[in-house]
Structures are given as structure tokens and as C-alpha cells.
Design a protein around this motif. Sequence first.
Motif, PDB file in Angstrom:
ATOM      1  N   THR A  31       0.987  -1.343   0.392  1.00  0.00           N
ATOM      2  CA  THR A  31      -0.032   0.460  -0.290  1.00  0.00           C
ATOM      3  C   THR A  31       0.890   0.855   0.348  1.00  0.00           C
ATOM      4  O   THR A  31       0.707   2.147  -0.529  1.00  0.00           O
ATOM      5  CB  THR A  31      -0.927  -0.404   1.100  1.00  0.00           C
ATOM      6  N   GLN A  71      -5.325  -3.996  -0.110  1.00  0.00           N
ATOM      7  CA  GLN A  71      -6.937  -4.194  -0.101  1.00  0.00           C
ATOM      8  C   GLN A  71      -6.593  -5.656   0.004  1.00  0.00           C
ATOM      9  O   GLN A  71      -6.965  -7.224   0.190  1.00  0.00           O
ATOM     10  CB  GLN A  71      -8.477  -4.293  -0.677  1.00  0.00           C
ATOM     11  N   MET A 158     -10.052  -0.414   5.040  1.00  0.00           N
ATOM     12  CA  MET A 158      -9.101  -1.703   4.635  1.00  0.00           C
ATOM     13  C   MET A 158      -9.792  -2.664   5.928  1.00  0.00           C
ATOM     14  O   MET A 158      -9.049  -3.982   5.273  1.00  0.00           O
ATOM     15  CB  MET A 158      -7.946  -1.701   5.107  1.00  0.00           C
ATOM     16  N   ILE A 161     -12.098  -4.369   5.051  1.00  0.00           N
ATOM     17  CA  ILE A 161     -12.105  -5.885   3.583  1.00  0.00           C
ATOM     18  C   ILE A 161     -12.049  -6.650   4.233  1.00  0.00           C
ATOM     19  O   ILE A 161     -12.445  -7.274   4.252  1.00  0.00           O
ATOM     20  CB  ILE A 161     -11.266  -5.088   2.939  1.00  0.00           C
ATOM     21  N   ASP A 208     -16.648  -2.998  -1.794  1.00  0.00           N
ATOM     22  CA  ASP A 208     -15.521  -1.632  -2.373  1.00  0.00           C
ATOM     23  C   ASP A 208     -15.731  -0.731  -2.783  1.00  0.00           C
ATOM     24  O   ASP A 208     -15.475   0.076  -2.477  1.00  0.00           O
ATOM     25  CB  ASP A 208     -14.784  -2.803  -3.261  1.00  0.00           C
ATOM     26  N   SER A 212     -14.556   2.709  -0.334  1.00  0.00           N
ATOM     27  CA  SER A 212     -14.429   3.364  -1.302  1.00  0.00           C
ATOM     28  C   SER A 212     -14.753   4.910  -0.921  1.00  0.00           C
ATOM     29  O   SER A 212     -13.192   5.637  -1.548  1.00  0.00           O
ATOM     30  CB  SER A 212     -13.158   2.852  -2.518  1.00  0.00           C
TER      31      SER A 212
END
Length: 256
Positions: A31, A71, A158, A161, A208, A212
Motif C-alpha cells: 500500500t 486490500q 481496509m 475488507i 468496495d 472507497s
Amino acid sequence: MAATQVIRSEWTKIRSVASTVWTLSLAVVVTIALGMLISALSKNEFDTMPRQDRVSFDPTYISFAGMTLGQLAMIVFGVLVVSNEYSTGMIRTSLAAVPRRAAFLFSKIAVATGLALVVALATSFATFFLGQAMLGPHRTELGDPGVLRAVVGGGLYMTLIAMFSMGVAAMLRSPMLSLGILMPFFFLISNILGNVDATKKIGRFLPDQAGSRIMQVVTPSGDDTPYGPWGGLGIMALWVAASLVGGYVLLKRRDA
């Protein structure tokens, strides 16, 4: 077994399995590294961008470009935390020691979520500061409107997720099957549904794509999304809740 003992046991399991530790480490490295790279490239290309792209340029969101791959590691972490015991056969021993299945599952998820949250928030802040350093004169500051929300939101995204992946793994039990569904879902199906005009309105409600939104500070021109940053994160949280409830219901109904 008391709740504190169950939580302590789950913490021992997670930190003693090398694969879960490595996947979290990979999430951090990927990341940050990719976010810095994309930020540096964006700085070099800024002056040649079309005027409309410069007007809607979002330095905060640019620094989070690495979340796309980060992710992936969080998905693997979430799946392994839950499904490792099924693949090794240790699930029978665990359920014999903790017969209350709700206590077993949600203690595991609570410990893993806490760990994921700490790592994700640290990663999000590091990604932001290093990404802004790469952007130079096009950077933004943490105190600017919407930026702190986006950075904290990146860590929450994150974490959610990972939690969603835990719920799916609890339902499917198999790490290969779980990853075989989650990877195409997030990296292929979601992108297709979100970029095809006929399905775009459906795609924006996938976990997602909705989640986001929390990382965006500048709204792209022509964006008609019917929810805001926190609304998008709320939609993602509903997906997570559904996956966890599904995992618990199936765990309660079937044999180990």
C-alpha cells in the motif's frame, strides 16, 4: 471457557501463524510503496494533464492508489484467520474447547479486527504523509477540509475488507474456495459492473465501490452517486454485517 480466555487464545493463534503475520506486513508495504509511486508519477504528469483533470485532482485519493493491492493482502489475512483451522482440522479441537459457537467465532473476529484496524490505520496515515511528500507542490494537508476523514476512512475501509473476508470464509470454510470467490469479485466483477453503463448504478452499491468513497476528498465532475462518504462506508458495513451473520448461522447449523 471465559470470554477473556477465548480472546487470549485467539490472539495466540493469530500471532503464532506466520502466514497471517506476513499478509499484514505485505498489506503495509504494498500500500505504501504503490501509493508513493503513483503520487510521484502524478506530480511529474500534473502539468500535462487536461484542465478538467487538474481541476478535479484529488491529492489525498491519489496517495491511496496502493489500497487496490493492499486490500488483496487484507482479503488473504481475513480468509486465513478464519479458515486456517478448517484446513488443518484444528476446528474440532477449538469447538470442543469453546462449545459456544457465537463466542468462538466472534472472539476470533474481534481479535483479528482489532489487529487489522491498528495496522490499517497506521498504514493509511503513513501512506498519506509519504504520498503527499511525493506530490510536492500539489500536496494537501491533514488539516484541510475532508482530509482527516479520508485518511481515517482509509484505515476503516481496509479493516472492513478484512472483516468481510472473515465472514465469507466462515461461510465457505475452505481458504481456496473463499479466495477463489473474493479475488474475482473485488478485482474483476466489481470493476466490470462499475464501469459498464448498463450496470454502473448496481456496481456503486458493491462493498468496495461504496466503501472507497470515504477516501475521496474531491468529488469528480459529473458524479451522481446518491450517497456521500459516510453513506458509502455505511453500505459497506451492511455487507460486512451480512457476511458475518451468514458465517455465524452456517457455523451454528453444521458440524465442524
